[in-house]
Structure formats: C-alpha cells, structure tokens
Enzyme design. Structure first.
Site, PDB file in Angstrom:
ATOM      1  N   ASP A   1       0.767  -1.191  -0.026  1.00  0.00           N
ATOM      2  CA  ASP A   1      -0.096   0.181   0.024  1.00  0.00           C
ATOM      3  C   ASP A   1       0.916   1.223  -0.035  1.00  0.00           C
ATOM      4  OD1 ASP A   1      -2.251   1.592  -0.030  1.00  0.00           O
ATOM      5  OD2 ASP A   1      -3.115   0.590   1.815  1.00  0.00           O
TER       6      ASP A   1
ATOM      7  N   GLU B   1     -13.870   2.108   0.045  1.00  0.00           N
ATOM      8  CA  GLU B   1     -13.552   2.530   1.010  1.00  0.00           C
ATOM      9  C   GLU B   1     -13.767   4.117   1.247  1.00  0.00           C
ATOM     10  OE1 GLU B   1      -9.189   2.743   1.847  1.00  0.00           O
ATOM     11  OE2 GLU B   1      -8.772   2.759  -0.327  1.00  0.00           O
TER      12      GLU B   1
ATOM     13  N   GLU C   1      -5.007  -1.698  -6.983  1.00  0.00           N
ATOM     14  CA  GLU C   1      -6.136  -0.783  -6.910  1.00  0.00           C
ATOM     15  C   GLU C   1      -6.370   0.213  -7.985  1.00  0.00           C
ATOM     16  OE1 GLU C   1      -7.809   2.074  -3.265  1.00  0.00           O
ATOM     17  OE2 GLU C   1      -5.591   1.943  -3.459  1.00  0.00           O
TER      18      GLU C   1
END
Length: 306
Positions: free
Chosen positions: A64, A119, A113
């Site tokens: 991430d 989210e 992503e």
C-alpha cells in the site's frame, strides 16, 4: 497493525502477535495469510523480507501507499514482482496507479487498486455520487485490468439515505449492487470489505459470495451504457454468471436464458422493502428473463451446466 507502528521496519512485529502461530493455525483450515505492508518499509530490503516471510509460510503481501508512478516507483513495482515470484508470493498492489500489463510477465501479481473504491464511502459527503461512478468504471478503468475495488458492504443505503460514517460505513446502492460487483469487476483476489460479524449474521448471503469464482474462462459485456448500467456474462468451467449493475435510474433488462447451457437458474435481485434486502428466485433455464433493477440496484444470475 501487525508491525510496529511508525517504525517502517517489517521485521519488527508487535509483541502481541505471533505471525507463525497465525499462519500455522490458518494452514490447518486451508487458509493462506497475506500481510498488509507499506511500500516504504518493504523497499528497504525486498529480498530479505520476502525470503523471511515465505519461509514462515506467509502467502504474499498487500502493498500500500505507493501513491505515484514516477520511474523510481515503477522500478520498485517491477523489482518486487520479480522477487516475490522467486519466493512464490502473491501480490496485491493497493494504493497504486492503474495496471499497465505487469500481470502478463508476473502472474503472481493478482490485483491492483488504482480505483476510487468503496473505502471512500467512509468519508465522502452526501453530495458524492458513487453509483454513477460504479457503472462508469467497467468501461474505463476496468478495461486496464484487475481492480481492488473492495466490495461487499453489508450496510446499504439508497442514495438519499446515505451518510458518511467512518466506524460503521455504508454503501450507496442496494445489496445486490454490491453482489453484482463480484462478477462485473475483474478481481482475481476478491475482497470482503465488511467486518466478519456482519457476514456471520447473514450466512446465506455470505455463501452466495463465497461460491462466485474469482477467475473466468471468459467474460463478455452483454449490455450497457457508460454511466447508466452494465450487464456482464462470465463463464467458469461448469457455471455461468450474469450480473447487472445499475445507475441512478430504475430499469428493466432482458437476459436470453436460452443461450446459456443449464437446467436451473438462481436469481438474486433487489428487494422492494429496503436497500439491504434482496430476493432469491429459482426457475427453469429457458426463454428470456426480464429483470427489474432498482435505482442504484443490481442483480446476480447463476446457472450451472446440465
């Protein structure tokens, strides 16, 4: 939450967590453990970290906060893919730019992503229109490759009832809108974004999601219009799924069941009572099927081969 906060050192595990014990416990239940890791800490020693956790039995990393696509970052993305493949580790590149074909060289990279995913419903205001985005996405970002959109919200709201809530977030659109994403969106590493207790409270619905394949023999768009709706047909060995995602206008779509080899069809569609409800119907697989999708709704049709 598994490594020491702010240390940026993936060899420093918080004392309360025994990763080897968790990996072994999971393996006994045929579950693999993937570790979530920030790129900055991972890039300090890619080889050493991959070797260490692969030997422990960890299956891969969700990486991430890459957040850019300059030459230095692209080099890291390729280096990690190569080294992870060496140690038979899978990768999910979260917080990254859209895919550019890396999976053709390194198929251990399962997902990216590069998308304004679910989210964001934790903090975006009532004026935000995620529903229109959802039915635009398959025609634009979706064409580039797998998407870590992270669907599966169990608290669902019609657009006019949506409010941002960081601790108990809700989605825009219906439960079947969420369900259809598991077919319409390409994601070899699928995600259940809500809390485990939410799924435990609804085991029937959870089992529907669990049965959906994450890879397909082939995928085809049957119908749709950018920003309005999309209907996708996907085939995996002995089962065919047809799923529809709808925008902000209720509509009816027609599915030619006579083109699908199967005897019995299972349909999951929007409830007239609430955004979080759904209806299930089983019927012979022949002729044509008319499905009504609510505003922000969707449907999922499952047909097993004869």
């Amino acid at each position: 939450g598994w490594s020491v906060n702010l240390a940026a050192d993936l060899m420093q595990v918080v004392p309360e967590i025994d990763i080897k014990e968790l990996v072994d416990y999971a393996a006994e239940r045929n579950v693999g453990i993937i570790l979530w890791a920030g790129y900055w800490a991972l890039n300090k020693d890619i080889e050493g970290i991959c070797k260490h956790y692969a030997e422990m039995g960890v299956k891969g990393f969700k990486v991430d906060f890459l957040d850019r696509d300059d030459q230095e970052m692209v080099e890291f993305v390729y280096d990690l893919a190569e080294i992870a493949a060496k140690y038979k580790l899978v990768l999910n590149y979260h917080g990254i730019y859209k895919p550019t074909g890396l999976t053709k060289t390194y198929p251990n990279v399962l997902n990216f992503e590069g998308v304004h995913g679910l989210e964001t419903m934790k903090w975006l205001g009532e004026e935000h229109d995620q529903i229109t985005y959802d039915v635009t996405l398959p025609f634009i970002r979706g064409a580039a490759g797998p998407m870590d959109y992270t669907p599966g919200a169990m608290r669902n709201a019609h657009r006019e009832d949506y409010r941002p809530d960081y601790s108990r977030p809700m989605s825009q659109g219906t439960r079947c809108h969420q369900l259809a994403m598991y077919v319409v969106y390409d994601a070899p590493l699928a995600m259940l974004c809500d809390s485990p207790t939410s799924y435990e409270l609804e085991p029937e619905f959870t089992s529907i999601i669990a049965e959906i394949p994450t890879t397909w023999n082939w995928r085809r768009c049957l119908d749709g219009s950018i920003g309005d709706y999309v209907v996708m047909k996907c085939v995996s060995d002995d089962v065919t799924y047809v799923a529809g995602l709808n925008g902000n206008t209720a509509r009816e779509v027609v599915i030619p069941l006579n083109s699908i080899l199967g005897e019995v069809a299972e349909l999951y569609c929007d409830s007239i009572d609430s955004a979080s409800g759904y209806r299930s119907v089983t019927f012979p697989c022949n002729d044509f099927l008319c499905v009504e999708m609510a505003a922000g709704g969707g449907f999922l049709l499952k047909v097993k081969k004869k």
